[in-house]
Design an enzyme around this catalytic site. Structure first.
Site, short mmCIF file in Angstrom:
data_model
loop_
_atom_site.label_atom_id
_atom_site.label_comp_id
_atom_site.label_asym_id
_atom_site.label_seq_id
_atom_site.Cartn_x
_atom_site.Cartn_y
_atom_site.Cartn_z
N CYS A 195 -0.04 23.02 38.66
CA CYS A 195 0.02 24.12 37.69
C CYS A 195 -1.34 24.84 37.64
CB CYS A 195 0.39 23.56 36.32
SG CYS A 195 0.23 24.73 34.97
N CYS A 202 -3.03 24.41 34.27
CA CYS A 202 -3.58 23.06 34.15
C CYS A 202 -4.88 22.93 34.94
CB CYS A 202 -2.58 22.01 34.63
SG CYS A 202 -1.14 21.86 33.55
#
Length: 87
Positions: free
Chosen positions: A24, A27
Site C-alpha cells: 500500500c 502505508c
C-alpha cells in the site's frame, strides 16, 4: 517463530505501527514518516515496531527501506481482530 504481542513491551516502551498492506502506497508513506522518529524514540528507550497482516509485499517493503523498526507478521490477523480493526 511465534511472538506474543504483549511480550514486545515487557521490558521497554513500544510504539506499535499497524500496516494495512506492505504494498500500500499510503502505508509506505506513513511508515517512512513514522520511521523519522526512530532515533528520538531509541534515545528515550522506546522501540518502534511494525505489524503487517501478511507476507505479501514484505520483501519489496524491506528492500525499499520504508520502515526502520522491527517488523512482525500477524498471519492470522488476530491482533487486528482483537483491536477491532476493520476494512
Amino acid at each position: 517463530q511465534s511472538v506474543e504481542l504483549q511480550s514486545l513491551w515487557l521490558d521497554r516502551a513500544v510504539v506499535l505501527f499497524f500496516l494495512r498492506r506492505f504494498g500500500c502506497q499510503v502505508c509506505r508513506w506513513t511508515a517512512s514518516e513514522v520511521s523519522k522518529l526512530k532515533e528520538d524514540l531509541g534515545e528515550n528507550g522506546v522501540a518502534l515496531v511494525g505489524v503487517g497482516p501478511e507476507e505479501e509485499g514484505l520483501q519489496e517493503f524491506q528492500d525499499g527501506g520504508y520502515f526502520k523498526g522491527d517488523l512482525y507478521i500477524d498471519e492470522h490477523k488476530q491482533c487486528y481482530r482483537d483491536l477491532g480493526f476493520r476494512r
